[in-house]
Scaffold this active site. Structure first.
Site, PDB file in Angstrom:
ATOM      1  N   HIS B  37      -1.424   0.033  -8.758  1.00 32.56           N
ATOM      2  CA  HIS B  37      -1.617   0.596  -7.010  1.00 32.56           C
ATOM      3  C   HIS B  37      -3.024   0.291  -6.802  1.00 32.56           C
ATOM      4  CE1 HIS B  37       1.402   3.553  -7.740  1.00 32.56           C
ATOM      5  NE2 HIS B  37       2.706   3.041  -6.546  1.00 32.56           N
ATOM      6  N   GLY B 147       2.410  -4.616  -3.027  1.00 29.93           N
ATOM      7  CA  GLY B 147       3.374  -5.499  -4.520  1.00 29.93           C
ATOM      8  C   GLY B 147       3.660  -6.212  -4.692  1.00 29.93           C
TER       9      GLY B 147
END
Lengths: 285, 285
Positions: B37, B147
């Site tokens: 993250h 992601g």
């Protein structure tokens, strides 16, 4: 008035207006404009916002056996009308501009989309919700105006906006009628003189139903039957549906206690007309 | 750093930043942040835009028998991490703030949502697409960062943005791995030491598959079998899927000619891990 068929042009112009601090008002249409559309445009104009009108006959909301190809179109006439109405920009994209590749993403507004006009037009409201979502993302309006003739569509769009947190105010505009009561519709041009005359039974039976409810009729079924009887007796129209529903969420109603929507769809020849009326209920004193 | 759980607060702050001419970058997360993250956040920070991070464990994307309640949460630790990373505002709404009433509107990204992780998690990607659409409408970012560990999710969001004309650039960020190769995941905390060790087979078998393709292996089925064999031999992991797919649209592949995604999902005890690798194919000379 500016006029473009390009999403990128429209975005550039709207971005500039937003930078100047202007609000954006939006009236999406399928064109072949009549006085009902012009009333929507007038209402939008009253806000003082930069006014965008779109004209796009959206293939996604027509079924395979519906009237997509014969849906009436007259972009040059429409352009004159919206210019005279003080519209700032007319957006009339091609199908290729709106759907450059195969769509796999759809917006579905469940529960509200399978009844009434959704029952006999599977996929119709999915097509409506999806194209309106796309148009909202392109125009990014502060306010958008929808006619109450398509009441179910108006509720579906309102619900989509709430559920998906779109920062847009949905403004409903009452049905506009011809002098004799027929709800204005681009499809009215398809009626022959006899059908045009017979179609008056729709608004008349809605008015009668309203009076009957105001006089104390509480039974939704009886109201529906009364309307169906009128239509069958006074015309050759083929009834698609006549329904009394809760006006806020279209759920079924047995006893009329809260405001109801009386909605109907009737075919005259190959032309399917819709009409409706929201009826307030007087509280028992 | 500002911090709010209110949509209206967030909107007010973002509107002010936009008025000042700032671009908005957005990183949506489910919290319990790890280095993966933080890499997303760093990439977003590099744009120089006003940086919004959301933390919301979205019930809509969890099935009835999935790990919604045990999904790890630590908002105070997360808040320290994002503040240190230079985030401008942290948005961490409650479930009631995001879903104040029963949702009936959903965004469906067909074709891409029923395979791979969609096959065994029905409704999962519908929940993802719907909440990301809501968050996009709330934040109205210019760029959003996803992601590539959730490669299918990334493609679905990219497709949603294209199909619905959202004016947002979707920026993919490569998978971040532990030193020993395990793809970072908030769910890794659930692995016991033995499972943690065994889970290395995932990245190792993906690396082996990549080498084998680079050495000339053209058969997608053989690559899949090779990986399945490795996982079964070297661990007690229960395979959900191992698939070689077209990297651009996840369609099935027989002969490996274009870039492929090798994607897998394997359960270690009750913990389901995913990993993947995009493998470029050398042109025959």
């Amino acid at each position: 008035m500016k006029r473009t068929s390009r999403i990128s042009d429209l975005r550039n112009i709207i971005t500039e207006e937003k930078k100047r601090g202007r609000k954006i008002a939006f009236v999406p249409t399928m064109g072949f404009l009549h006085h009902g559309h012009l009333t929507l445009i007038d209402k939008a104009k009253e806000t003082g916002a930069f006014l965008v009108v779109s004209i796009f006959v959206n293939p996604l909301q027509f079924g395979p056996n519906e009237d997509l190809t014969r849906y009436p179109r007259d972009i040059e006439r429409d352009a004159l009308l919206v210019e005279a109405a003080g519209v700032d920009i007319l957006f009339h994209p091609t199908v290729e501009e709106m759907y450059p590749e195969k769509m796999v993403t759809f917006v579905e507004v469940g529960e509200l989309d399978e009844m009434l006009c959704g029952a006999n037009r599977p996929g119709h409201f999915r097509g409506v919700a999806t194209v309106v979502n796309k148009l909202f993302n392109i125009v990014q309006p502060d306010m958008a105006f929808f006619g109450q003739k398509d009441y179910q569509q108006y509720l579906i769009i309102k619900r989509m906006v709430t559920d998906l947190n779109l920062p847009i105010q949905i403004c409903p505009v009452p049905i506009v009628r011809e002098d004799d009561g027929l709800a204005m519709s681009s499809r009215n041009v398809f009626l022959n003189p006899e059908q045009r005359q017979e179609a008056l039974v729709l608004s008349k039976s809605l008015n009668e139903a309203e009076r009957s409810i105001q006089m104390g009729q509480k039974s939704a079924r009886e109201v529906e039957e009364q309307i169906k009887k009128s239509i069958t007796l006074k015309s050759q129209g083929v009834i698609d549906y006549v329904e009394v529903r809760d006006a806020s969420d279209l759920t079924e109603v047995t006893d009329i206690k809260r405001p109801v929507l009386i909605a109907l769809a009737v075919k005259f020849g190959t032309t399917r007309l819709i009409d409706n009326k929201v009826v307030e209920v007087k509280r028992d004193v």
